[in-house]
Design a protein around this motif. Sequence first.
Motif, PDB file in Angstrom:
ATOM      1  N   HIS A  25       0.856  -1.179   0.000  1.00 48.19           N
ATOM      2  CA  HIS A  25       0.000   0.000   0.000  1.00 48.19           C
ATOM      3  C   HIS A  25       0.890   1.226   0.000  1.00 48.19           C
ATOM      4  O   HIS A  25       1.654   1.436   0.946  1.00 48.19           O
ATOM      5  CB  HIS A  25      -0.912   0.017   1.240  1.00 48.19           C
ATOM      6  N   HIS A 136      -4.286  -0.872  -7.995  1.00 49.47           N
ATOM      7  CA  HIS A 136      -5.583  -0.191  -7.963  1.00 49.47           C
ATOM      8  C   HIS A 136      -5.574   0.955  -6.964  1.00 49.47           C
ATOM      9  O   HIS A 136      -4.732   1.020  -6.072  1.00 49.47           O
ATOM     10  CB  HIS A 136      -6.728  -1.173  -7.697  1.00 49.47           C
ATOM     11  N   GLU A 138      -7.444   3.194  -3.990  1.00 49.06           N
ATOM     12  CA  GLU A 138      -8.438   3.033  -2.937  1.00 49.06           C
ATOM     13  C   GLU A 138      -8.211   4.067  -1.846  1.00 49.06           C
ATOM     14  O   GLU A 138      -7.185   4.744  -1.808  1.00 49.06           O
ATOM     15  CB  GLU A 138      -8.383   1.610  -2.344  1.00 49.06           C
ATOM     16  N   GLU A 166      -2.696   0.324  -4.194  1.00 49.13           N
ATOM     17  CA  GLU A 166      -2.336  -1.016  -3.746  1.00 49.13           C
ATOM     18  C   GLU A 166      -1.663  -1.713  -4.921  1.00 49.13           C
ATOM     19  O   GLU A 166      -2.266  -1.912  -5.971  1.00 49.13           O
ATOM     20  CB  GLU A 166      -3.561  -1.799  -3.259  1.00 49.13           C
TER      21      GLU A 166
HETATM   22 MN    MN Z   1      -6.009  -2.599   0.177  1.00 47.46          MN
END
Ligand code: MN
Length: 498
Positions: A25, A136, A138, A166
Motif C-alpha cells: 500500500h 488499484h 483506494e 495497492e
Molecule cells: Mn487494500
Amino acid sequence: MTAPTPALLKGATGDWELIIGLEVHAQVTSNSKLFSGASTEFGAEPNTQVSLIDAGFPGMLPVINGFVVEQAVRTGLGLNAQINLRSVFDRKNYFYPDLPAGYQISQYKQPIVGEGIVTVDLPDGSVREVGIERLHLEQDAGKSLHDQHPKLTYVDLNRAGVALMEIVSKPDLRSGEEAGAYVKKLRAILRYLGTCDGNMEQGSLRCDVNVSVRKPGAALGTRCEIKNVNSVRFLQQAVDFESRRQIEELEAGRAIKQETRLYDANTGETRTMRSKEEAHDYRYFPDPDLLPLELTPDYVARIKATLPELPDAKRARLESDLAIAPYQARVLVMEKESADYFEAFVAAVQKRTGKAPQDIGQDCANVVVTELFGALNKDSKSIESSPISPTALAGLQALKMDGTVSGPTAKKVFEEMYATGKDASAIVEEKGLKQVSDSGALEAMVDKVIADNPKQVEQYRGGKETVITFFVGQLMKLSRGTANPAMVTELLKKKLAK
Ligand code: MN
C-alpha cells in the motif's frame, strides 16, 4: 546476469521452496485526498483534516481527484504495466470504527493498472524480474488511538480518504532477501516518479506479505498473510520466521491454516490475527456515486512523455556514458537524491576542468560512494544534509586533478571540509597543503632523505628495488604529504641510480 535459483530451505524431511507475493500500500503523493479536498499533510492535530465525505456523512458525494489518477497512471507506466483505459470504483463493505462510511471505496474487478514488471537488483549483483499483477486506487481508513485514555479508544480521521495505490506482485519472490530487494526497488521507482514519498516510518509504504512453502515442483501450498509490515528489515525477519514455522508445522504432520498473521518486531515472531473462518465477505459492488473512470490513449501518452529517467535507465547510462563500474552505478541510483547529487557533482567537475564525462566519471564515483557516503553513513546522515555541496566537492576534485593537492592530501582536505563546511581551496591555503611540484624544493628533500638513510641506499643499489617505497614514504612524511608522489619517485630513481 539473471539470478540463480535461490537456495532451498532445509527441513527434516528434505528441501522446501519458499513462495512469496507482496501487496504494497503506497500513499499517493497529493496535497488532497482521493475524493475530497481535505489536506493530506502528515502530523496534523487529530481530526483537523476531515471533510464531510471523509467522515462518512450521509448524502455526501465523492469527487475524483484528477491529480491522483494521473499519479496512478504515471506509476503504472513506471512499472512497465498495462494502463486500463476503463476502470471501476467499487464499495468494499465492512464495519470498523475508523471507517465511518461502513465501506471503503476501492477497485476490485477492473483496476486502473494491470500487469507489469519490476527488475529487482539482488545483493550478489544479479537481477530478477518480478511480475506485477495489478495496481488499484483506494481510500485509506482512519486510525484508532488506544493509548490516549485508560478506558477509551479515540478515532483520528485525518487519514480517512487519503489516496492509496495497492500494488500487488505475482508470487515470484523466493526468499526474504528477494522480498526486501523488491520493496527497495519499488520504493526507489515510486520516489523517482514522485508518486509516493516511500516513508515507511510514517506509514506511506506498508507491506502485506503472502508466504507459503512447498516441496520443489509440487503444487502451491496454503498461504498465510502477514499484515502491515513497515520496514524492509522486519519484512525479511517476518518471512524467515513464517517460513520456518510453516515447515515445522508441515513436517509435524499438521496442515497450514489459511489465516492473517501479525509480525511482532519485539519477539521476531508472527502470530494469528484472524483465521479464514472469520474472513470478511466484503460484498463488493460498483459505487453508484461514481462513474466508471474513462481515460483516452492521448491522456496516457501525455503522461508518458513527462516520465523522468528511472533507476534502471540511469544506471545503464552511468555505466555506458560515464564509464562507471556496475557496483558503484547501482549504489548511486538507489536513491534519487544520491543520483541527483552525483550528477550535479560531475557536471561541476566537468565545468571546472573541461574534461569529458567518461574520463572523470569513475573517479568522481569513487569519491562520492567511498568518501562521502562513508562519512554520511557513519553519522547516519542523509545526502540532503551533506555538509559538502556538489559544487564544493567539485572544487576539491579540481584541485586534485590539476595536481594542486596529492591524493592522500585530498582525503585530509575532504575530512576537514566535511567537519567544518569550509571551501577546499581555503583549507589548502590555510594549512599549507599545496602539493610541491617545484623540482628545486623536491630535490633538496630527496637529497636529505638519501643522506639520512645510507643503509637503505645500499640495499637499493644492491638490487632490492622495492626499498623505493620506503624512500617515498620518508619523503611524504618530510613534506607532510605535500610532495608530488610521481615526481618524487622519478627524482629518487634518478638520484639513487648514481
Ligand atoms: Mn487494500
